[in-house]
Structures are given as C-alpha cells and as structure tokens.
Design a protein around this motif. Sequence first.
Motif, PDB file in Angstrom:
ATOM      1  N   ASP A 273       1.130   6.609  -1.968  1.00 53.03           N
ATOM      2  CA  ASP A 273       2.361   6.057  -1.416  1.00 53.03           C
ATOM      3  C   ASP A 273       2.628   6.489   0.024  1.00 53.03           C
ATOM      4  OD1 ASP A 273       3.082   4.536  -3.616  1.00 53.03           O
ATOM      5  OD2 ASP A 273       4.145   6.187  -4.587  1.00 53.03           O
ATOM      6  N   ASP A 274       1.804   7.379   0.562  1.00 56.88           N
ATOM      7  CA  ASP A 274       1.993   7.827   1.943  1.00 56.88           C
ATOM      8  C   ASP A 274       1.580   6.733   2.915  1.00 56.88           C
ATOM      9  OD1 ASP A 274       2.882  10.315   1.148  1.00 56.88           O
ATOM     10  OD2 ASP A 274       0.910  11.258   1.324  1.00 56.88           O
ATOM     11  N   ILE A 275       2.173   6.783   4.098  1.00 57.86           N
ATOM     12  CA  ILE A 275       1.827   5.868   5.182  1.00 57.86           C
ATOM     13  C   ILE A 275       1.172   6.688   6.284  1.00 57.86           C
ATOM     14  CG2 ILE A 275       2.746   4.271   6.908  1.00 57.86           C
ATOM     15  CD1 ILE A 275       5.082   3.776   4.897  1.00 57.86           C
TER      16      ILE A 275
ATOM     17  N   ARG B 130      11.314   2.599  -0.021  1.00 59.47           N
ATOM     18  CA  ARG B 130      10.049   1.885  -0.154  1.00 59.47           C
ATOM     19  C   ARG B 130      10.289   0.421  -0.528  1.00 59.47           C
ATOM     20  NH1 ARG B 130       7.451   6.551  -3.921  1.00 59.47           N
ATOM     21  NH2 ARG B 130       7.381   8.201  -2.357  1.00 59.47           N
TER      22      ARG B 130
ATOM     23  N   GLU C 200      12.229   0.129   5.456  1.00 62.66           N
ATOM     24  CA  GLU C 200      10.892   0.719   5.548  1.00 62.66           C
ATOM     25  C   GLU C 200      10.185   0.290   6.830  1.00 62.66           C
ATOM     26  OE1 GLU C 200       6.594   0.285   3.395  1.00 62.66           O
ATOM     27  OE2 GLU C 200       8.321   0.640   2.084  1.00 62.66           O
TER      28      GLU C 200
ATOM     29  N   VAL D 146       8.877   2.836   9.723  1.00 60.14           N
ATOM     30  CA  VAL D 146       7.455   2.932  10.074  1.00 60.14           C
ATOM     31  C   VAL D 146       7.266   2.773  11.579  1.00 60.14           C
ATOM     32  CG1 VAL D 146       5.222   1.773   9.873  1.00 60.14           C
ATOM     33  CG2 VAL D 146       6.590   2.218   7.824  1.00 60.14           C
TER      34      VAL D 146
ATOM     35  N   VAL E 285      -1.517   1.314  10.828  1.00 63.50           N
ATOM     36  CA  VAL E 285      -0.619   1.728   9.752  1.00 63.50           C
ATOM     37  C   VAL E 285      -1.329   1.477   8.430  1.00 63.50           C
ATOM     38  CG1 VAL E 285       1.623   1.366   8.657  1.00 63.50           C
ATOM     39  CG2 VAL E 285       1.395   1.121  11.154  1.00 63.50           C
ATOM     40  N   THR E 286      -1.682   2.553   7.738  1.00 63.56           N
ATOM     41  CA  THR E 286      -2.484   2.438   6.516  1.00 63.56           C
ATOM     42  C   THR E 286      -1.696   2.954   5.320  1.00 63.56           C
ATOM     43  OG1 THR E 286      -4.507   2.777   7.783  1.00 63.56           O
ATOM     44  CG2 THR E 286      -4.642   3.075   5.394  1.00 63.56           C
ATOM     45  N   ARG E 287      -1.718   2.145   4.271  1.00 67.14           N
ATOM     46  CA  ARG E 287      -1.069   2.547   3.028  1.00 67.14           C
ATOM     47  C   ARG E 287      -1.856   1.972   1.855  1.00 67.14           C
ATOM     48  NH1 ARG E 287       5.274   1.533   1.645  1.00 67.14           N
ATOM     49  NH2 ARG E 287       5.399   2.873  -0.192  1.00 67.14           N
TER      50      ARG E 287
ATOM     51  N   THR F  29      -4.709  -1.614   5.827  1.00 63.73           N
ATOM     52  CA  THR F  29      -4.324  -1.273   7.196  1.00 63.73           C
ATOM     53  C   THR F  29      -3.819  -2.495   7.940  1.00 63.73           C
ATOM     54  OG1 THR F  29      -5.962   0.511   7.284  1.00 63.73           O
ATOM     55  CG2 THR F  29      -5.130  -0.295   9.392  1.00 63.73           C
TER      56      THR F  29
END
Length: 368
Positions: free
Chosen positions: A271-273, A294, A299, A303, A328-330, A334
């Motif tokens: 769940d981290d960004i 979230r 959100e 971000v 930005v990867t989650r 990306t």
Amino acid sequence: MRVAVRARSRYPAWIMNERYDALSLFSGGLDSLLAHKLIQRQGLRVLGLHFVSPFFGKPHLLDHWRATYGVDVVPVDVGEAYVRMLERGPAHGLGSALNPCVDCKILMLAHAKTLLAQHGARFLVSGEVVGQRPMSQRRDALNAIRRDADVKNLLLRPLSALVLEPTPMEESGLVDRSRLLNAAGRGRAKQLALAAEMGITEIPTPGGGCRLTEKEPSARYAPIFRHRPSPSAHDFLLANTGRQFWSGPHWLAVGRDQADNERLAALVREDDIVLDLSELPSPLAVLRLHPDARGTVQEDALVADAAAFAASYSPKARRAGGPVRVDVTRGGQTRVIEVSPSRNTPANWREPTWAEAEAWKKERAPVA
C-alpha cells in the motif's frame, strides 16, 4: 501480573539439537557477557538469547561474539510483542524518553522462560546489577521484574548474587554461590576486574543501545502510535530510516543517501507509494498515507504534494528551475507526474519533534 509473549526465534541450524543448563539474556554489553561467563565457567552450558526489535539489538554481531568470547548466542525477535506492550501502555511506566525499562525486562524474561523446555535448561541468567540503573535496577524494581515475569525461582543474577537472597539454583548446589559476585551501584570496577581475570580484552561498551532511551529517535516513534491504526514492528523499522516527515496522519520517509534509498526500497509495502525522480539523481521517498485517504480525491493531491517536497531534496532538481518528472509507484504499477520542487507545500510536511512526543507521552500517563 503475568505476561504472555509471542515472539519469533530465528535459530541457526546448529542450535536445534543442543541442550543447555541455562539461558542467559545476552545484550552484548559487558554485564550480560560476564553473567553468562560466570555460569559457564562453573561447567554449565549456557545459551545466550539476544533479543531483537526495531528499538534495540545487534544481530550482525552474533558471529563476532561467538568467535571473540566463546559463547553460544542466538537472536530472538520480540518486535511485534514489544510494539503491543508499548501500544497498550507499559504497566511500570516510561523513563525520560519512551523507554519502558522495567516492562522491557519483564517481557524478555517472560519469553525466555517459555524457551527453557525447548533447550532442556533449568534456569535463567541476567546481568542486572543492583542499583546500577535508576529505573530498572533498583532493588524494588528487580523484585517487581522477577515477580511479574513469573521467574522468581528460575532467575539468577550472578553479578549481584551475594547481595541478593540465594536462589534455588544456589541452594541446591547446581551453582556455587561462593563463585558469584557482589557488585552493586553504578561503578564498574568489579566488572572490569572480573573481565581482566577472565582474559576478556575486548570490553563491550556499557548500555544496551536502546533507541527508546533517546529523545531524537523517540520523537520519530510517537506519531506512529498517535496516527497509525495497530502499528507493527515494520512501521518502526521505517521510522529508523532516512528523514521523517508528517502531515497530520500522513507519513513521508525520504532517503538521505544511497544506503538509505536501498533500505527504504526493502521496506516498501504493497500500500506504500514510492516516489523517485525519473530523470535526475534523487532520494527515494516512501509515502504511507492514512487508510482514510486511500482511493480518495485527497490522495492525488497528497501524492503530488509529497513528490514536490521529496524532489526538493535533489540538488539537480532544484537547479532545474522548473517542473521535474517523478515516478509514482504503487503495488507494482508506475505512473509519471510533473511537479515543481518545493519545501513549502500545502501539506506542510514537518519533522517530528520531542516536544510533540512528550505531549503524547503525557496524554498517555496513568492518572494518579
């Protein structure tokens, strides 16, 4: 009060079939080493338990201790149990920072007791010295620790044995009381003399190296208890890494160098960004949003704000004089956004302070 503890023990394969007479609490400090060796030199087999959590522990030194001091020692992970103890509030209170020294020793002894049968051991050994530490080694505190860990007839403190009442191990003759020590107070002369007698030339530094005794790392931990629902040991590992910033309940960790970046990358959860500049050298940043944000409109704004703030720690991004591209990867996916690096963003990211941690600590203090 009886303490139930669940913890993970990561034993090397060679230890599984070994049998021991005693288990010692082995921090790696001089007192724990001497207590271990005092019992070992009576012909008894002693296994050291080196407890590890996000707040203390040096498992990378285990091989060194085995080779240098001739001791058997294994790591025992009590991270989750320790966090739960802190979360519910230590029964015996906190020290000058966020250190629960009395409850800490209770937790470790209670868990060590559960391991006795596994190793065929008959008693526990601790390096505590009467009067050495103001919170956890007063005589009344030592009695409370022994009582609350339910180890009254199992615990031997070899360094102060001669100023304490005899234990069943001494009364039965299993341990020769006359070969134990009468150390008391804050001085270390007797310990140093014993180390010289034992041929110990590499003297460990005093103190257990617990981060909870220090205000700077404690300031990093308090917002987790305040804002994270059911925090885990993993949360505190993240708090130990890089620069730490908070915007209300939202958390941003920013690497300071390549080593930090690698550690942060290893700590990323699903769940981290993760924020990383696409085309310029930059610190890695991990954004851990409060669950309520979230999947909401908020959100996206957070971000972008965190990306702009993290980008400001890249000198080349600041010199670019305009927007920069940030990956930005989650969850393995990306996307790329453009932001202008800035330390002054609407989210007002701030480093945690001891004053804020102290306020949280007072809120949780038991009512007299």
